[in-house]
Design a protein around this motif. Sequence first.
Motif, PDB file in Angstrom:
ATOM      1  N   ILE A   1      43.135  35.928  44.611  1.00 57.30           N
ATOM      2  CA  ILE A   1      42.824  37.342  44.376  1.00 57.30           C
ATOM      3  C   ILE A   1      42.369  37.579  42.946  1.00 57.30           C
ATOM      4  N   SER A   2      41.460  38.522  42.782  1.00 50.81           N
ATOM      5  CA  SER A   2      41.076  39.031  41.466  1.00 50.81           C
ATOM      6  C   SER A   2      40.990  40.547  41.571  1.00 50.81           C
ATOM      7  N   VAL A   3      41.329  41.223  40.472  1.00 46.13           N
ATOM      8  CA  VAL A   3      41.362  42.692  40.457  1.00 46.13           C
ATOM      9  C   VAL A   3      40.712  43.169  39.163  1.00 46.13           C
ATOM     10  N   SER A   4      39.538  43.770  39.270  1.00 43.36           N
ATOM     11  CA  SER A   4      38.865  44.269  38.062  1.00 43.36           C
ATOM     12  C   SER A   4      37.635  45.066  38.454  1.00 43.36           C
ATOM     13  N   ASN A   5      37.141  45.838  37.495  1.00 44.19           N
ATOM     14  CA  ASN A   5      35.826  46.431  37.668  1.00 44.19           C
ATOM     15  C   ASN A   5      34.796  45.300  37.656  1.00 44.19           C
ATOM     16  N   ILE A   6      33.693  45.509  38.337  1.00 43.17           N
ATOM     17  CA  ILE A   6      32.637  44.487  38.356  1.00 43.17           C
ATOM     18  C   ILE A   6      31.624  44.858  37.275  1.00 43.17           C
ATOM     19  N   VAL A   7      31.979  44.480  36.054  1.00 43.36           N
ATOM     20  CA  VAL A   7      31.160  44.747  34.866  1.00 43.36           C
ATOM     21  C   VAL A   7      31.017  43.449  34.091  1.00 43.36           C
ATOM     22  N   ALA A   8      30.129  43.446  33.122  1.00 42.37           N
ATOM     23  CA  ALA A   8      29.763  42.206  32.431  1.00 42.37           C
ATOM     24  C   ALA A   8      30.959  41.487  31.814  1.00 42.37           C
ATOM     25  N   LEU A   9      31.835  42.218  31.108  1.00 42.33           N
ATOM     26  CA  LEU A   9      32.912  41.540  30.381  1.00 42.33           C
ATOM     27  C   LEU A   9      33.961  40.928  31.309  1.00 42.33           C
ATOM     28  N   LYS A  10      33.995  41.354  32.576  1.00 47.85           N
ATOM     29  CA  LYS A  10      34.955  40.788  33.526  1.00 47.85           C
ATOM     30  C   LYS A  10      34.461  39.468  34.136  1.00 47.85           C
ATOM     31  N   ARG A  11      33.168  39.210  34.077  1.00 50.43           N
ATOM     32  CA  ARG A  11      32.567  37.932  34.483  1.00 50.43           C
ATOM     33  C   ARG A  11      33.006  37.475  35.881  1.00 50.43           C
ATOM     34  N   VAL A  12      33.020  38.400  36.813  1.00 55.21           N
ATOM     35  CA  VAL A  12      33.507  38.101  38.170  1.00 55.21           C
ATOM     36  C   VAL A  12      32.664  37.021  38.843  1.00 55.21           C
ATOM     37  N   HIS A  13      31.395  36.949  38.486  1.00 60.04           N
ATOM     38  CA  HIS A  13      30.518  35.943  39.100  1.00 60.04           C
ATOM     39  C   HIS A  13      30.986  34.518  38.815  1.00 60.04           C
ATOM     40  N   LEU A  14      31.690  34.324  37.689  1.00 57.49           N
ATOM     41  CA  LEU A  14      32.171  32.982  37.356  1.00 57.49           C
ATOM     42  C   LEU A  14      33.313  32.550  38.285  1.00 57.49           C
ATOM     43  N   ILE A  15      34.043  33.516  38.809  1.00 51.82           N
ATOM     44  CA  ILE A  15      35.081  33.186  39.800  1.00 51.82           C
ATOM     45  C   ILE A  15      34.412  32.606  41.038  1.00 51.82           C
ATOM     46  N   PHE A  16      33.357  33.266  41.481  1.00 45.14           N
ATOM     47  CA  PHE A  16      32.628  32.749  42.644  1.00 45.14           C
ATOM     48  C   PHE A  16      32.088  31.345  42.379  1.00 45.14           C
ATOM     49  N   GLU A  17      31.475  31.156  41.226  1.00 40.67           N
ATOM     50  CA  GLU A  17      30.879  29.861  40.914  1.00 40.67           C
ATOM     51  C   GLU A  17      31.930  28.753  40.877  1.00 40.67           C
ATOM     52  N   ALA A  18      33.121  29.072  40.382  1.00 35.83           N
ATOM     53  CA  ALA A  18      34.199  28.078  40.338  1.00 35.83           C
ATOM     54  C   ALA A  18      34.722  27.775  41.738  1.00 35.83           C
ATOM     55  N   LEU A  19      34.918  28.806  42.556  1.00 34.23           N
ATOM     56  CA  LEU A  19      35.403  28.612  43.921  1.00 34.23           C
ATOM     57  C   LEU A  19      34.368  27.883  44.779  1.00 34.23           C
ATOM     58  N   GLN A  20      33.116  28.054  44.434  1.00 34.16           N
ATOM     59  CA  GLN A  20      32.035  27.418  45.168  1.00 34.16           C
ATOM     60  C   GLN A  20      32.036  25.887  44.969  1.00 34.16           C
ATOM     61  N   GLN A  21      32.594  25.436  43.842  1.00 35.57           N
ATOM     62  CA  GLN A  21      32.554  24.010  43.516  1.00 35.57           C
ATOM     63  C   GLN A  21      33.655  23.192  44.188  1.00 35.57           C
ATOM     64  N   THR A  22      34.671  23.849  44.704  1.00 40.88           N
ATOM     65  CA  THR A  22      35.766  23.118  45.332  1.00 40.88           C
ATOM     66  C   THR A  22      35.545  23.027  46.848  1.00 40.88           C
ATOM     67  N   ASN A  23      36.161  22.028  47.463  1.00 39.32           N
ATOM     68  CA  ASN A  23      36.052  21.877  48.922  1.00 39.32           C
ATOM     69  C   ASN A  23      37.246  22.473  49.657  1.00 39.32           C
ATOM     70  N   LEU A  24      38.182  23.059  48.916  1.00 41.33           N
ATOM     71  CA  LEU A  24      39.365  23.645  49.538  1.00 41.33           C
ATOM     72  C   LEU A  24      38.977  24.861  50.395  1.00 41.33           C
ATOM     73  N   LYS A  25      39.729  25.060  51.455  1.00 42.93           N
ATOM     74  CA  LYS A  25      39.531  26.253  52.280  1.00 42.93           C
ATOM     75  C   LYS A  25      40.175  27.447  51.573  1.00 42.93           C
ATOM     76  N   ILE A  26      39.348  28.375  51.164  1.00 43.29           N
ATOM     77  CA  ILE A  26      39.834  29.487  50.337  1.00 43.29           C
ATOM     78  C   ILE A  26      39.316  30.815  50.882  1.00 43.29           C
ATOM     79  N   VAL A  27      40.205  31.806  50.855  1.00 42.04           N
ATOM     80  CA  VAL A  27      39.797  33.196  51.070  1.00 42.04           C
ATOM     81  C   VAL A  27      39.939  33.905  49.731  1.00 42.04           C
ATOM     82  N   TRP A  28      38.829  34.409  49.222  1.00 42.93           N
ATOM     83  CA  TRP A  28      38.842  35.108  47.931  1.00 42.93           C
ATOM     84  C   TRP A  28      38.804  36.609  48.190  1.00 42.93           C
ATOM     85  N   HIS A  29      39.841  37.298  47.715  1.00 42.93           N
ATOM     86  CA  HIS A  29      39.921  38.756  47.809  1.00 42.93           C
ATOM     87  C   HIS A  29      39.608  39.346  46.433  1.00 42.93           C
ATOM     88  N   HIS A  30      38.653  40.253  46.377  1.00 43.17           N
ATOM     89  CA  HIS A  30      38.410  40.960  45.113  1.00 43.17           C
ATOM     90  C   HIS A  30      38.578  42.455  45.321  1.00 43.17           C
TER      91      HIS A  30
END
Length: 263
Positions: A91-120
Amino acid sequence: PYLKKQLKNKNLKIVIRLHGSDLYENIKSNYAPLRESIFSAVDLIVPISENGKNYLNQKYSAFANKLFLSRLGVSDNGLNPFSEGDIYHVISVSNIVALKRVHLIFEALQQTNLKIVWHHFGNGPLINTLLELVKSKRTNLEIKFHGHVTNNTLMEFYRKQPINLFLNVSSTEGLPVSIMEAMSFGIPVIATNVGGTSELVSNKTGCLVDENFSVTELTNKIEYILNSSEIPEIRKNSRKLFEEKVFAEKNYEEFYVKLNALF
């Protein structure tokens, strides 16, 4: 603070509380006008983190006797139900603005092979950019954007949905309430080492990443925590730190006592 001059016959005290962008001058291109004048006029200067207190002590040592650390806090809403399995809920909880860098969470989760459900939880001006980006998600990564919700709705989600990990990758912070809330439920946290975050997050409660982390570094930390045999202990530590440092009932009583003592 200048109201005090207009109310000379009143038993008046001025208290100011400082959080993040109103505290760290570099966030606003070192623009903090009249700060010494303001600090001279007030009776109490209240930073919400040890990091903030140290920052003010170094830059404005003449007002050290006015500084009082008073962390914000959150209520006790129970514990998150722990559930082991092949699918991890992050889970992540934040406004979707530049300083929160939410896109980097996606990019990191995209690199793993684990089965993950990401809630934002949260919304913001960069939501459409993020929605476009996640169209390329891998097959065993499920993404749920819950949008902006009330705090009661979020607390109910924490009470019912087993969560394995909370993520915060902001480029700047004060002392994030979102992290406090996650820890109150005993959830492990990975966060950037900015502002006062290190006062909450450590290898006992999750782990820190550098402010300018690489996506691969974040992925490695995520996999490390999710696969850790120490998860029960980490969850216990996370809850314990909440009780010791950011339990609202305790913190605001202490703040009240300090305010009362001014008179």
